[in-house]
Each structure stands twice: as C-alpha cells, then as structure tokens.
Design an enzyme around this catalytic site. Structure first.
Site, short mmCIF file in Angstrom:
data_model
loop_
_atom_site.label_atom_id
_atom_site.label_comp_id
_atom_site.label_asym_id
_atom_site.label_seq_id
_atom_site.Cartn_x
_atom_site.Cartn_y
_atom_site.Cartn_z
N GLY A 329 52.64 62.61 -99.24
CA GLY A 329 51.88 63.77 -98.82
C GLY A 329 51.31 64.40 -100.12
N GLU A 350 49.92 58.95 -91.05
CA GLU A 350 50.88 58.16 -91.54
C GLU A 350 51.51 57.12 -90.62
OE1 GLU A 350 53.54 55.90 -93.97
OE2 GLU A 350 52.03 57.58 -94.78
N CYS A 454 47.79 52.51 -106.87
CA CYS A 454 48.37 52.79 -108.17
C CYS A 454 48.83 51.39 -108.76
CB CYS A 454 49.69 53.54 -107.94
SG CYS A 454 50.32 54.10 -109.42
#
Length: 521
Positions: A329, A350, A454
């Site tokens: 979140g 999600e 990432c």
C-alpha cells in the site's frame, strides 16, 4: 519502518572507542602490531569476564540471525525482538547494524572465516557460523575495540552455542583480529579470476547478481562498456551502505513542512519527500496517523511522474485511477491522496487477501478524506491479470508495480541477495508480462500505464516492455524522463538514455527503481 534503519557497511579500517560497542561507524585508528595485540588481548581476559553472559543487543542480534536463517525477514524479525526485550536507542542501533551488516556481508565473511578456521564454512555448525559472522562484523566492519568484539562474542557463543564452541569461536576471532580488513580481502581474493568475480567477493554479492547489475548499467545507458567497472563498484558498495529513512507527505493529508517541523529534513529529490536523520518515524504524528509514510524517494517520484503526464482522448472525459498491484500500500497511499485532491475515483487492486487488508489499513486516512470529499476509493481483492477483462478500457491512469526480484533494494533487505537466484528472474517474467498486458487492456484510449519494478535487471524491465510493444499496436512509449523533477522543477540527472527511467542508489540515493510510461492509442 525498519527497512530503512541504519546498518552495516562494507569492511574498512576500524577506529577505537570507549566501551564495548562503538557507534557502528567505520573510521581510522592506529593499531599495534598483531603479536602485541594478541598478547594484550590475553592479558585483558579475566575469568570473571570469560564467564559472564552476553549483553542484550548481541543476544537479540544472534536470535534475529537464527530467525532469518529459518526464513524470516530481518526487517520484521529484529524490530519485534527489540520491542520484546525493551532495547532502544543506541543499543537498538547497534543490534540492527550487527544483523544487517553480518547478513549482507556474510559472503565475504564466510570466505574469511574459512581461512581463519582452516575448514570450509559448510563444515561449521550453522548456529556457530552465525556467531562467528557477528564477531567478524564487529572486527572488520564496525568501530568495536578488538578485545570487546572478541570477548563479547565468545561470551555469546558460550551462552548460545556451548563451552566447546566458545573455544573455537575465540580461536577463529583471534586469528581474524590479527589482520586488517583490506589484508583479509586481498588474501581471500587470491586465485579469484576476473574483475567482476573479485568485485563480487569483495562487496559480498552473488556473482550472478554482480553480472546482472553490470549488464543493467550498460543496457539502461548509465555506463559505457569500456568504463562500467567504476560504476559497478560504486553500485555494489552502495548496496552495503545504510539507506536513509525517507518520508512521503501524502498531499491533502500532510505537508512536507509538517514533517520538517517534526525533525525531518526537506528532500532534495522529491517534492513530497523528507528524510529523517535519526529517531523513530512512528514518533511523528503524520506517520503514525497514516497521513505520511516511510517511502523511498524513488517510489515517490514514479507516482508523481504518472500523475503529472497528460492523458488524451477518451481518457480525459472521465478520469479514474488504478493501482493494479497495490500491496502492501505504499505507492497506493500516495496515488490515492493525489486522486482525492483532484476528486478522481481510485481503485487499489491486490491479489493477496492479507496484503489487500494491509492496503485497506494503509489507506485509512485517505478513506476518511475521500468520504469527506465524496470521492470513490475502493480496495479490490482479485488477480490483476484478469482486471483487463473485468474493467475493459475503464481507467485513465494505471500503475503496475510488478512483483520482481527486488535487486534494486538490496541495501534495505539484507537477506535478499542470498535468497534470490537467477531462476527467479525467469519465473517472474511471465507474470510481469501478463500484468502489463492486463493493465493496458484496462486503460482507456489516450490513458497512461506506468510499469515499475524495484529491480534494474534487464529481463524484468526493458525486455518486458519491449515485448509488450512488439505484440500489440494499441500502445506507444512516452519519454518519462522530463517527468522526474526535483522540488525546484529541474529534471533529475543520470536517468538513462530514455524513454525509460532507471534510478540508482549510487547516483540518486534511491532504490534502483525502473519506470516506463506507455500511452494507449
């Protein structure tokens, strides 16, 4: 919170100090010859010291190391132990450095321990090996005086590993203490062929990761092939350096000024960011109440970029935003706050029920603000790969923060480099492509899709996006670089050769976030 706690760096020369711990930073000091140091160490060992139990921070660090060995995450296991034991302040920082540093650098330390012990580390009991890693980090990577590092680690070994193991630990650590860190690095590097191989060992990275990051530096246009070694060295060393505690003020809920008034420093990268030089972020009211959050500045910048770009065509008529992979979140919190400010409906999706619950909790302050402003805000539990069918062409902006190997956040997750394998990249590739395809399907004509990971690995970044472009003609790339601006409005340097954006810890001080911006035709 603990993802961004200060922790250990790469080995360097130690500096002395009073007491048994030091402050966890490296420095310079004059050391007597090895023979004299060993004799002084023996003379300083009194029976009462040898028999004592270890201190609470070292015991907590060892306990956390064993939990990590059993599959736990350091950033979750250690804070829980520190709270249970009432360990705070400098002691908590010392324990955190021990765990993070010893875990990150275990590849290098294991090579040193094997030489000092005269046996391979797979012949050493795993519990004893963790004790040795903690001792090695105190000797080679921290400002802990030699006698304290050895004596306290031997006391720890006696308490948790037994008297017999304590003697072995004492002998190995005394042998390690006889050489400087650079001497040990040179010694274990003997016989290692190739510059990347030696660099991987020295910086304690699996070789496959070092090679993948080298390819990413070249592939993203950050470094030229004939000059990549210097950039790779800086990148791998940055993975072993403490990551700063970055905060994001969620617009409309908190301001950067509020964070600054609470002791943070204004960010030089993100218009909504601040950095906390010390202390617990949870002590700041805005963070505690969910109006601000601990969030890497790179994550902040890509959310701001997606919301700053212009939508076109049908997407302008009824704006509606989506976070396709919202758990837990962090990005959803910033994206929702920006949507509420503009009175735009927002959906967070999600697949994991537990993580969907975390998103719901993270958005508590945003949900209250949305009710106040009569703006729709929903948290959806479902598979993002199916959302293009459930919501065909329904969103003007879609963020896809795809599941990835996390190779861009190794400085925050000390155990990650040892758990990931090259096979994980291939295993995630299909999922990443399916999520991107679904996100494009769920985007209205003229709308935007932001694809982020990432990880700078080329197989998780450029290749995923170029494959999507190759297989469909209803989407085009947008140059995202002009959208990455600092608080003064200046474009950040070193973003790559475009149209993608690649951030780097050694260049920008952020996680190595990748971002691609696509427009639905």
């Amino acid at each position: 919170m603990s993802d961004q706690r200060g922790d250990g760096g790469a080995p360097g020369r130690r500096s002395g100090g009073e007491g048994g711990r030091g402050d966890g930073r490296r420095g310079e000091r004059q050391r007597p010859p090895a023979r004299e140091r060993s004799a002084r160490h023996r003379s300083e060992q009194r029976p009462s010291e040898r028999a004592r139990r270890t201190d609470a921070p070292r015991l907590a660090a060892y306990t956390a190391m064993r939990e990590v060995a059993d599959g736990a995450y350091a950033n979750l296991a250690l804070p829980k132990l520190l709270r249970e034991k009432g360990i705070r302040g400098r002691d908590a920082g010392f324990a955190t450095e021990l765990v993070y540093g010893a875990t990150r650098l275990s590849g290098l330390y294991d090579a040193i321990i094997a030489l000092a012990a005269g046996r391979p580390v797979d012949k050493i009991d795993s519990n004893v090996l963790d004790t040795l890693r903690l001792g090695a980090h105190q000797l080679l990577g921290m400002r802990v005086p030699t006698h304290a590092a050895v004596d306290e680690t031997v006391a720890l070994a006696r308490q948790v590993n037994g008297a017999g193991a304590a003697g072995f630990v004492n002998a190995v650590l005394r042998r390690i203490s006889e050489r400087e860190p650079d001497e040990w690095v040179d010694l274990v590097s003997e016989g290692v062929s190739g510059p990347v191989e030696r660099l991987a060992l020295r910086t304690s990275h699996p070789l496959w990761i070092a090679k993948a990051l080298r390819a990413a530096l070249i592939g993203h246009g950050t470094a030229q092939p004939d000059a990549v070694e210097g950039s790779l060295t800086a990148l791998l060393e940055s993975d072993n350096a403490p990551a700063k505690v970055s905060l994001a003020a969620r617009p409309g809920l908190a301001s950067v000024d509020e964070l600054v008034d609470a002791g943070a420093d204004r960010s030089g990268l993100s218009p909504v960011g601040a950095t906390l030089p010390e202390g617990d972020p949870g002590a700041i009211a805005a963070v505690r109440e969910g109006r601000a959050a601990v969030q890497d500045e790179g994550s902040q910048l890509l959310v701001l970029a997606l919301t700053a770009a212009d939508v076109e065509g049908d997407a302008t008529a009824h704006e509606r935003w989506l976070d396709l992979c919202a758990g837990p979140g962090g990005k959803a919190g910033l994206l929702a706050a920006l949507a509420i400010q503009r009175r735009i409906p927002f959906v967070a999706n999600e697949i994991s029920e537990h993580r969907a619950d975390l998103v719901w909790q993270t958005l508590a302050a945003a949900r209250a603000e949305a009710r106040e402003r009569d703006v729709s805000l929903k948290v959806r539990h479902g598979d993002g790969r199916d959302l293009g069918e459930v919501e065909p062409a329904g969103f003007s902006r879609v963020l896809i923060d795809a599941p990835c190997t996390g190779l861009g956040a190794l400085r925050r997750r000390p155990e990650a480099r040892w758990r990931r394998t090259a096979g994980d990249v291939a295993a995630l590739a299909g999922l990443q492509r399916e999520l991107l395809a679904s996100g494009i399907d769920a985007t209205a004509p003229g709308g935007l899709v932001g694809y982020a990971t990432c990880s700078p690995h080329l197989n998780e970044t450029r290749f995923v996006v170029t494959d999507a472009l190759r297989n469909r003609d209803d989407v085009e790339l947008v140059d995202a670089r002009p959208l990455f601006v600092d608080p003064s409005g200046q474009q950040l340097p070193g973003l790559g050769d475009g149209p993608f954006v690649q951030l780097w810890p050694h260049l920008h001080g952020t996680d190595a976030m990748f971002f691609a911006l696509l427009r639905k035709r």
